[in-house]
Design an enzyme around this catalytic site. Structure first.
Site, PDB file in Angstrom:
ATOM      1  N   VAL A  61       0.812  -1.231   0.000  1.00 35.00           N
ATOM      2  CA  VAL A  61       0.000   0.000   0.000  1.00 35.00           C
ATOM      3  C   VAL A  61       0.840   1.274   0.000  1.00 35.00           C
ATOM      4  O   VAL A  61       0.296   2.366  -0.168  1.00 35.00           O
ATOM      5  CB  VAL A  61      -1.013   0.047   1.181  1.00 35.00           C
ATOM      6  CG1 VAL A  61      -2.050  -1.053   1.075  1.00 35.00           C
ATOM      7  CG2 VAL A  61      -0.308   0.040   2.532  1.00 35.00           C
ATOM      8  N   TYR A 154       3.875   6.358  15.094  1.00 34.28           N
ATOM      9  CA  TYR A 154       2.584   5.659  15.033  1.00 34.28           C
ATOM     10  C   TYR A 154       1.443   6.625  15.383  1.00 34.28           C
ATOM     11  O   TYR A 154       0.434   6.700  14.668  1.00 34.28           O
ATOM     12  CB  TYR A 154       2.602   4.466  15.989  1.00 34.28           C
ATOM     13  CG  TYR A 154       1.385   3.577  15.881  1.00 34.28           C
ATOM     14  CD1 TYR A 154       1.280   2.640  14.852  1.00 34.28           C
ATOM     15  CD2 TYR A 154       0.339   3.680  16.791  1.00 34.28           C
ATOM     16  CE1 TYR A 154       0.160   1.822  14.744  1.00 34.28           C
ATOM     17  CE2 TYR A 154      -0.779   2.866  16.690  1.00 34.28           C
ATOM     18  CZ  TYR A 154      -0.867   1.936  15.661  1.00 34.28           C
ATOM     19  OH  TYR A 154      -1.972   1.133  15.554  1.00 34.28           O
ATOM     20  N   LYS A 158      -1.569   7.868  12.836  1.00 32.01           N
ATOM     21  CA  LYS A 158      -2.986   7.577  13.095  1.00 32.01           C
ATOM     22  C   LYS A 158      -3.796   8.874  13.210  1.00 32.01           C
ATOM     23  O   LYS A 158      -4.959   8.921  12.809  1.00 32.01           O
ATOM     24  CB  LYS A 158      -3.131   6.705  14.344  1.00 32.01           C
ATOM     25  CG  LYS A 158      -2.544   5.303  14.156  1.00 32.01           C
ATOM     26  CD  LYS A 158      -3.227   4.560  13.004  1.00 32.01           C
ATOM     27  CE  LYS A 158      -2.725   3.144  12.822  1.00 32.01           C
ATOM     28  NZ  LYS A 158      -3.447   2.423  11.752  1.00 32.01           N
TER      29      LYS A 158
END
Ligand SMILES: NC(=O)c1ccc[n+]([C@@H]2O[C@H](COP(=O)([O-])OP(=O)(O)OC[C@H]3O[C@@H](n4cnc5c(N)ncnc54)[C@H](O)[C@@H]3O)[C@@H](O)[C@H]2O)c1
Length: 247
Positions: A61, A154, A158
Site C-alpha cells: 500500500v 505511530y 494515526k
C-alpha cells in the site's frame, strides 16, 4: 467480469488480524470480499479460507501504482467496489521521538498514513467512476486521538488517518460516499504479539473492561459503518476501545 449480485468489499491488510476478521465477517454477511496484503501466499490462503467467489490480491500500500492497479483489478473482476476497509498497518519501533531515526519515521508514515491516503484515493475514484454510493472505513487507532509515549511516528500516522477521513467525508458526501474511521483499543493480533506477551496485564488495565479487544469486536463495528444502518454517519471517528479514551 464476474457479476455476483452481492456487494463487493476490498480489505487491505486482509490477511491478518483486524483485516482478516473483517474479511470473514463481511463474507459471512453475504459480501464478495477481495483481500489485499503484502504476501501472495497469505492472500491466496485467506481467499481460499473465505470460500468460493472471494479473491486475494497482492499489494504494497505504500506504492501508489500498485494500489491503483489493485483497485483496477477489483473493478475489472467484479465491475464495482461498494465498500472498503483500509486496515494495512505497522506498529513501528518503541522509541522516544528524539531517538527515532528518520527511516523508521518514514517507514511507519509510509504504510499507515500514505498507505491509507493512496488506498482511499483509488477507492473513491473507482466508486465515483461507477456511480457507486459506497462506504469506506479506515482503521485508525485510539492513538489517532490521544498520545502515547514511545510511539510518536505511530501516533502521528494515526492522527493523519483521522484527519484525512474527516476531510474526505466532506469532499465526497455529495457523491453519496461515506468515509469513517474506527479507533480500536489494544487488540489481540499478531501486530501486538511481542508487546502483549511482555505487558499484557498493563495493556489490559488501560481498558474499562480490563482486557484487550478480540479482532472480531473491531470487525463488527466496521461492518456496521459499512452497512446501510450507518447511512447518516460520515466523517466519524468511532472508538472501539472498551472505554480506553473515555478515561
Ligand atoms: N492490534 C492492535 O492493538 C491495534 C490497535 C489499534 C489499531 N490497530 C490498527 O489496525 C490495523 C490492523 O492491524 P492488526 O492489529 O490487524 O495487525 P496485523 O499485523 O495482524 O495485520 C496488519 C496487516 O497489514 C499488512 N501490511 C503491513 N504493511 C503493508 C503494506 N505495506 N502493504 C499491504 N499490507 C501491509 C500486514 O502484512 C498484515 O497482514 C493497523 O492499521 C493497526 O495500526 C491495531
Amino acid at each position: 467480469m464476474v457479476t455476483t449480485g452481492k456487494p463487493v468489499a476490498l480489505v487491505t491488510g486482509g490477511a491478518s488480524g483486524i483485516g482478516l476478521a473483517c474479511a470473514r465477517h463481511l463474507a459471512r454477511r453475504g459480501w464478495t470480499v477481495v483481500v489485499a496484503d503484502l504476501d501472495r501466499g497469505a492472500v491466496d490462503a485467506t481467499a481460499a479460507q473465505l470460500g468460493d467467489g472471494h479473491l486475494g490480491l497482492e499489494v504494497d500500500v505504500t506504492d501508489g501504482s500498485q494500489v491503483d492497479h489493485l483497485v483496477a483489478g477489483v473493478v475489472d473482476r467484479f465491475g464495482r467496489i461498494d465498500g472498503a476497509v483500509n486496515s494495512a498497518g505497522v506498529l513501528g519501533a518503541r522509541l522516544a521521538l528524539a531517538e527515532t531515526p528518520v527511516d523508521e519515521w518514514r517507514r511507519v508514515m509510509a504504510v499507515n498514513a500514505d498507505g491509507v491516503f493512496l488506498s482511499l484515493r483509488a477507492e473513491i475514484n473507482a466508486m465515483r467512476a461507477a456511480g457507486i454510493r459506497g462506504a469506506i472505513v479506515n482503521v485508525a487507532s485510539i492513538m489517532g486521538v490521544v498520545g502515547s509515549p514511545l510511539a510518536a511516528a505511530y501516533v502521528a500516522s494515526k492522527h493523519a488517518v483521522v484527519g484525512m477521513t474527516k476531510a474526505a467525508a466532506w469532499e465526497y458526501a455529495g457523491d453519496g460516499i461515506r468515509i469513517n474511521a474506527v479507533g480500536p483499543g489494544y487488540t489481540d493480533t499478531p501486530l501486538l504479539a511481542h508487546p502483549m506477551a511482555e505487558r499484557s496485564a498493563e495493556l489490559a488495565a488501560r481498558h474499562a473492561f480490563n482486557r484487550v479487544a478480540e479482532p472480531e469486536e473491531i470487525a463488527s463495528a466496521i461492518w456496521f459503518l459499512l452497512s446501510e444502518e450507518a447511512r447518516f454517519i460520515t466523517g466519524a471517528f468511532l472508538p472501539v476501545d472498551g472505554g480506553f479514551t473515555a478515561r
